[in-house]
Design a protein around this motif. Structure first.
Motif, PDB file in Angstrom:
ATOM      1  N   LEU A 188       0.717  -1.601  -0.379  1.00 35.62           N
ATOM      2  CA  LEU A 188      -0.027  -0.425   0.054  1.00 35.62           C
ATOM      3  C   LEU A 188       0.577   1.117  -0.185  1.00 35.62           C
ATOM      4  O   LEU A 188       0.684   2.053  -0.483  1.00 35.62           O
ATOM      5  N   CYS A 189       1.654   0.905   0.944  1.00 37.83           N
ATOM      6  CA  CYS A 189       2.739   2.214   0.931  1.00 37.83           C
ATOM      7  C   CYS A 189       4.407   2.431  -0.139  1.00 37.83           C
ATOM      8  O   CYS A 189       4.950   3.743   0.096  1.00 37.83           O
ATOM      9  N   GLY A 190       4.631   1.493  -0.639  1.00 40.04           N
ATOM     10  CA  GLY A 190       5.645   1.258  -0.891  1.00 40.04           C
ATOM     11  C   GLY A 190       5.825   1.691  -3.151  1.00 40.04           C
ATOM     12  O   GLY A 190       6.776   2.605  -2.864  1.00 40.04           O
ATOM     13  N   ARG A 191       5.064   2.258  -3.426  1.00 41.94           N
ATOM     14  CA  ARG A 191       5.019   2.308  -4.904  1.00 41.94           C
ATOM     15  C   ARG A 191       5.700   4.149  -4.934  1.00 41.94           C
ATOM     16  O   ARG A 191       4.478   4.697  -3.787  1.00 41.94           O
ATOM     17  N   ASN A 192       6.460   4.298  -5.423  1.00 43.68           N
ATOM     18  CA  ASN A 192       6.311   5.900  -5.752  1.00 43.68           C
ATOM     19  C   ASN A 192       6.236   6.194  -7.279  1.00 43.68           C
ATOM     20  O   ASN A 192       7.274   5.540  -8.072  1.00 43.68           O
ATOM     21  N   PRO A 193       5.275   6.921  -7.442  1.00 44.59           N
ATOM     22  CA  PRO A 193       5.369   7.042  -8.975  1.00 44.59           C
ATOM     23  C   PRO A 193       6.380   7.914  -9.588  1.00 44.59           C
ATOM     24  O   PRO A 193       7.138   7.840 -10.859  1.00 44.59           O
ATOM     25  N   ALA A 194       7.546   8.122  -9.252  1.00 46.44           N
ATOM     26  CA  ALA A 194       8.428   9.240  -9.448  1.00 46.44           C
ATOM     27  C   ALA A 194       9.459   8.540  -9.970  1.00 46.44           C
ATOM     28  O   ALA A 194      10.884   8.657 -10.400  1.00 46.44           O
ATOM     29  N   HIS A 200      12.648  -0.679  -8.732  1.00 46.24           N
ATOM     30  CA  HIS A 200      11.532  -0.101 -10.154  1.00 46.24           C
ATOM     31  C   HIS A 200      10.089   0.656  -9.162  1.00 46.24           C
ATOM     32  O   HIS A 200       9.250   0.570 -10.281  1.00 46.24           O
ATOM     33  N   GLY A 201      10.972   1.670  -8.527  1.00 43.21           N
ATOM     34  CA  GLY A 201      10.196   2.436  -8.557  1.00 43.21           C
ATOM     35  C   GLY A 201       9.369   1.991  -6.619  1.00 43.21           C
ATOM     36  O   GLY A 201       7.793   2.965  -6.591  1.00 43.21           O
ATOM     37  N   HIS A 202       8.806   0.976  -6.750  1.00 47.14           N
ATOM     38  CA  HIS A 202       8.157   0.681  -5.169  1.00 47.14           C
ATOM     39  C   HIS A 202       9.880   0.158  -4.437  1.00 47.14           C
ATOM     40  O   HIS A 202      10.017  -0.276  -4.445  1.00 47.14           O
ATOM     41  N   TYR A 203       9.157   0.598  -3.288  1.00 45.79           N
ATOM     42  CA  TYR A 203       9.497   1.014  -1.786  1.00 45.79           C
ATOM     43  C   TYR A 203       9.293  -0.481  -0.722  1.00 45.79           C
ATOM     44  O   TYR A 203       9.725  -0.420   0.055  1.00 45.79           O
ATOM     45  N   GLY A 204       8.821  -1.126  -0.994  1.00 49.13           N
ATOM     46  CA  GLY A 204       7.903  -1.709  -0.462  1.00 49.13           C
ATOM     47  C   GLY A 204       8.373  -3.074   0.217  1.00 49.13           C
ATOM     48  O   GLY A 204       8.287  -3.181   1.600  1.00 49.13           O
ATOM     49  N   TRP A 205       9.612  -3.509  -0.556  1.00 48.48           N
ATOM     50  CA  TRP A 205      10.441  -4.053  -0.056  1.00 48.48           C
ATOM     51  C   TRP A 205      11.175  -4.183   1.273  1.00 48.48           C
ATOM     52  O   TRP A 205      11.802  -4.266   2.034  1.00 48.48           O
ATOM     53  N   VAL A 206      11.779  -2.509   0.816  1.00 45.62           N
ATOM     54  CA  VAL A 206      12.470  -2.105   2.852  1.00 45.62           C
ATOM     55  C   VAL A 206      11.768  -2.197   3.466  1.00 45.62           C
ATOM     56  O   VAL A 206      11.821  -2.023   4.825  1.00 45.62           O
ATOM     57  N   ILE A 207      10.293  -1.809   2.840  1.00 45.53           N
ATOM     58  CA  ILE A 207       9.461  -1.177   3.999  1.00 45.53           C
ATOM     59  C   ILE A 207       9.225  -3.097   4.941  1.00 45.53           C
ATOM     60  O   ILE A 207       8.685  -2.473   6.135  1.00 45.53           O
ATOM     61  N   ARG A 256       8.639   5.830   3.590  1.00 41.44           N
ATOM     62  CA  ARG A 256       7.456   7.477   2.566  1.00 41.44           C
ATOM     63  C   ARG A 256       8.416   8.723   2.891  1.00 41.44           C
ATOM     64  O   ARG A 256       8.154   9.317   1.443  1.00 41.44           O
ATOM     65  N   ALA A 257       9.321   9.126   3.714  1.00 45.16           N
ATOM     66  CA  ALA A 257       9.337  11.000   3.531  1.00 45.16           C
ATOM     67  C   ALA A 257      10.675  10.435   3.086  1.00 45.16           C
ATOM     68  O   ALA A 257      11.383  11.382   2.372  1.00 45.16           O
ATOM     69  N   SER A 258      11.540   9.097   3.026  1.00 47.93           N
ATOM     70  CA  SER A 258      12.589   9.097   1.676  1.00 47.93           C
ATOM     71  C   SER A 258      12.805   9.432   0.359  1.00 47.93           C
ATOM     72  O   SER A 258      13.626   9.100  -0.394  1.00 47.93           O
ATOM     73  N   MET A 259      10.909   9.019   0.041  1.00 51.95           N
ATOM     74  CA  MET A 259      10.410   9.000  -0.742  1.00 51.95           C
ATOM     75  C   MET A 259      10.712  10.049  -1.935  1.00 51.95           C
ATOM     76  O   MET A 259      10.629  11.512  -1.595  1.00 51.95           O
ATOM     77  N   PRO A 260      11.655  10.118  -3.142  1.00 49.54           N
ATOM     78  CA  PRO A 260      11.642  10.558  -4.149  1.00 49.54           C
ATOM     79  C   PRO A 260      10.603  12.482  -4.486  1.00 49.54           C
ATOM     80  O   PRO A 260       9.709  11.148  -4.189  1.00 49.54           O
ATOM     81  N   ALA A 261       9.705  12.645  -4.497  1.00 49.64           N
ATOM     82  CA  ALA A 261       8.785  13.272  -5.247  1.00 49.64           C
ATOM     83  C   ALA A 261       7.859  13.584  -6.510  1.00 49.64           C
ATOM     84  O   ALA A 261       8.799  12.970  -7.322  1.00 49.64           O
ATOM     85  N   SER A 262       6.380  12.677  -6.344  1.00 47.59           N
ATOM     86  CA  SER A 262       6.269  12.838  -7.379  1.00 47.59           C
ATOM     87  C   SER A 262       6.232  13.835  -8.318  1.00 47.59           C
ATOM     88  O   SER A 262       6.283  14.877  -8.092  1.00 47.59           O
ATOM     89  N   PHE A 263       6.250  13.357  -9.929  1.00 49.01           N
ATOM     90  CA  PHE A 263       6.302  13.899 -10.736  1.00 49.01           C
ATOM     91  C   PHE A 263       4.775  14.567 -10.910  1.00 49.01           C
ATOM     92  O   PHE A 263       3.757  14.282 -10.574  1.00 49.01           O
ATOM     93  N   GLY A 264       4.628  15.862 -11.888  1.00 47.41           N
ATOM     94  CA  GLY A 264       3.335  16.818 -11.768  1.00 47.41           C
ATOM     95  C   GLY A 264       3.223  17.129 -10.619  1.00 47.41           C
ATOM     96  O   GLY A 264       2.837  18.205 -10.724  1.00 47.41           O
TER      97      GLY A 264
END
Length: 264
Positions: A188-194, A200-207, A256-264
């Motif tokens: 739920l919280c790992g995907r990052n569109p940026a 591959h844009g998914h931090y779920g494995w870290v969580i 979540r705070a360490s993820m890069p900001a989403s595009f757009g």
């Protein structure tokens, strides 16, 4: 004097009715009646319970007139054999309980496994066997597919299930819960569109890794601090629960705070 007669004699001496004795032993009144009339005999476990209730020993309940005249050494040896039989029965009961605990933990992982395929599939399968056993990570949610493809799912199951065989139930169920909540929050919280450098844009494995790792530590702590039955009203349990939940939240918020900001 027979065993049944001794039970009846001891019961009356203790001022107990058949109903009360049955309640103390944990059997029906009919069972006590059958013991006293010689229609059946109590199990080894129940025999020791009777001896404890009557304030005597199992060998004295079993002793015949001939046995009563046995030497002290023979009586001690007989009591030793009875004690060893009791310990063996307790070990068998413990092994059975541990096996059931292990199967329950494995069952929990199987439920998670099937739920991941029911709710996490991203592409249809051409066969039932392919849907049930396929491990192509592209056909499922990123985290679930990654755990299966890398065999981490089964490694985690072994980490939870094997200790249950040795009676470490609190550790086993804590890590099972940790795995489930880690998988859910990771998806739920790992995907990052940026996009990201890893996953591959998914931090779920870290969580997932962070939460499951914490569940291992918390499981060890719970196992060490809980001697026998878990007291749900215990202050220690509430503190443990708060720390566990807080750790999960910290991990999710930090990632979540360490993820890069989403595009757009």
């Amino acid at each position: 004097m027979s065993l049944g007669e001794r039970i009846k004699e001891q019961r009356k001496s203790a001022g107990l009715s058949q109903e009360k004795l049955a309640e103390l032993v944990g059997v029906s009144r009919q069972a006590v009646t059958k013991w006293e009339t010689g229609q059946s005999a109590p199990s080894t476990e129940n025999l020791f319970k009777l001896a404890e209730i009557f304030g005597t020993t199992a060998d004295m309940l079993l002793a015949s007139e001939k046995d009563e005249k046995a030497s002290p050494a023979e009586q001690i040896y007989y009591l030793y054999k009875m004690d060893e039989e009791k310990k063996a029965e307790e070990r068998r009961a413990k092994r059975k309980t541990n096996l059931l605990l292990t199967l329950a933990v494995i069952g929990g992982y199987i439920v998670i496994y099937l739920a991941g395929r029911i709710f996490g599939a991203t592409r249809g399968q051409t066969s039932v066997m392919g849907w049930l056993f396929g491990n192509d990570p592209t056909q499922f949610g990123y985290l679930y597919g990654w755990l299966l493809h890398q065999n981490i799912f089964w490694i985690a199951m072994a980490i939870s299930a094997v200790p249950a065989l040795f009676g470490k139930k609190y550790f086993s169920f804590t890590t099972l819960f940790g795995f489930a909540i880690a998988l859910l929050l990771g998806e739920l919280c790992g995907r990052n569109p940026a996009g990201a450098a890893y996953g591959h844009g998914h931090y779920g494995w870290v969580i997932w890794g962070g939460i499951f790792g914490v569940s291992v530590i918390m499981g060890i702590i719970l196992e060490k601090t809980t001697k026998e039955k878990l007291d749900l009203k215990s202050k220690k349990l509430w503190i443990w629960s708060v720390i566990f939940i807080a750790s999960i939240l910290v991990i999710v918020v930090t990632i979540r705070a360490s993820m890069p900001a989403s595009f757009g």
